[in-house]
Design an enzyme around this catalytic site. Structure first.
Site, PDB file in Angstrom:
ATOM      1  N   LYS A 137     -19.167 -28.664  22.464  1.00 56.67           N
ATOM      2  CA  LYS A 137     -19.346 -29.000  23.885  1.00 56.67           C
ATOM      3  C   LYS A 137     -20.357 -28.079  24.553  1.00 56.67           C
ATOM      4  O   LYS A 137     -21.052 -28.485  25.493  1.00 56.67           O
ATOM      5  CB  LYS A 137     -18.003 -28.973  24.607  1.00 56.67           C
ATOM      6  CG  LYS A 137     -17.252 -27.643  24.589  1.00 56.67           C
ATOM      7  CD  LYS A 137     -17.536 -26.765  25.770  1.00 56.67           C
ATOM      8  CE  LYS A 137     -16.788 -25.450  25.699  1.00 56.67           C
ATOM      9  NZ  LYS A 137     -17.022 -24.606  26.878  1.00 56.67           N
ATOM     10  N   THR A 149     -17.697 -28.459  31.082  1.00 56.95           N
ATOM     11  CA  THR A 149     -18.851 -27.616  30.767  1.00 56.95           C
ATOM     12  C   THR A 149     -20.165 -28.332  31.034  1.00 56.95           C
ATOM     13  O   THR A 149     -21.168 -27.703  31.377  1.00 56.95           O
ATOM     14  CB  THR A 149     -18.780 -27.176  29.288  1.00 56.95           C
ATOM     15  OG1 THR A 149     -17.473 -26.664  29.026  1.00 56.95           O
ATOM     16  CG2 THR A 149     -19.797 -26.099  28.985  1.00 56.95           C
TER      17      THR A 149
END
Length: 328
Positions: free
Chosen positions: A188, A245
């Site tokens: 991620k 994120t």
């Protein structure tokens, strides 16, 4: 419950604050800082001025730069809050019976190993796992709602993690799939750089949604190839952490992408950040492990090329948009 949190960065300090802030539960937390000057300042001012300014340390948090002292009381749970680069050394130095959780996300530089693979090679037989999920340290320290996942094959470790941190505004879910949770946490960060580029170039919300969705598909393919469960990537450590994120203004990895889109050079960006952006260091390993397994990851590969200076931000977008049509 006695907790030893080894690493006094933002995230380690935030968890120390969270664990010791509940009046109905009297956890004792020893927070270890590598830098003696930082430890002394934190103990004197009762604040981590460098990483969490303005957040007071509860009375039940002690701070030390002496690792032996941090472990001397025989903690019920040891939490490693160091960067991935330090995980191997920390695991090798732990000899007590306490189960161990690590917070770092990524692949180890050089070896390309995930945390559970490092632990198997360095400390076989250790009860260990990872605590991960969508979480900015500042928000957890402020007592805002958050949900994390503890992943380990060891049921006792999972129970201790829940006992340590599941209370108030912080929820802890359990998983028996540390591989999936670790892959989600590593990949991620790379995808968040790509999303930062997308937003920095003002390509629109449609493009951002497409990028996150296709990035999730890449993450899942790699995870399954490494032995993870598909459903893990629909959970907190997969989709949840990716969305946070990739879109959150507190994300360092997203910030890297935004600044790359402005045309800034990577060394200058990292100097400006002043903190670790794991996606910068994980991108090469993500691509290497994917290629070794025959897993296609065009977004991650494009980010790696961007970080290496092989393409610029707009060329990265052009490369992705020129890919042939295919079934989803």
């Amino acid at each position: 419950m006695r907790l030893a949190i080894l690493g006094a960065g933002a995230w380690g300090s935030a968890l120390a604050v969270a664990a010791a802030s509940w009046p109905e539960v009297r956890h004792e937390v020893c927070l270890w800082a590598r830098d003696p000057a930082q430890a002394a300042a934190m103990q004197a001012t009762r604040e981590n001025a460098r990483y969490l300014p303005g957040v007071p340390l509860p009375a039940r948090v002690s701070v030390t730069a002496d690792l032996a002292q941090a472990l001397a009381a025989g903690p019920d749970l040891c939490v490693l809050a160091t960067p991935m680069a330090a995980l191997r050394g920390m695991l090798a130095g732990l000899h007590g019976p306490a189960p161990v959780l690590w917070l770092c996300k990524g692949f180890e530089a050089g070896s390309g190993l995930l945390g559970h693979e490092i632990a198997a090679a360095t400390a076989p037989g250790l009860a260990c796992g990872i605590l991960s999920g969508p979480s900015f340290a500042q928000e957890v320290a402020a007592g805002l709602p958050a949900a994390l996942v503890v992943a380990s094959p060891d049921a006792r470790l999972r129970e201790r993690a829940v006992e340590a941190f599941h209370r108030g505004a912080l929820r802890i879910y359990s998983s028996t799939d540390p591989i999936g949770v670790e892959v989600g946490g590593a990949v991620k960060n790379v995808l968040a750089i790509a999303t930062g580029v997308c937003d920095g170039l003002q390509l629109g919300l449609n493009a951002r949604a497409a990028l996150i969705t296709r990035g999730l598909a890449e993450m899942t393919r790699l995870g399954v190839a490494l032995g993870a469960r598909t459903d893990t990537f629909a959970g907190l450590a997969g989709l949840g952490d990716l969305v946070l994120t990739a879109t959150g203004d507190l994300s360092r990895n997203r910030r890297v992408g935004l600044l790359l889109a402005e045309g800034l050079d990577l060394p200058g960006i990292l100097q400006r950040l002043g903190h670790v952006a794991e996606g910068v260091y994980s991108a090469a390993t993500v691509v290497q492990r994917a290629q070794a397994l025959g897993v296609e990851m065009p977004i991650a590969q494009g980010v790696h090329a961007l970080l290496q200076g092989q393409v610029d931000a707009r060329q990265l977008v052009e490369l992705l948009m020129r890919r042939e049509a295919r079934a989803e």
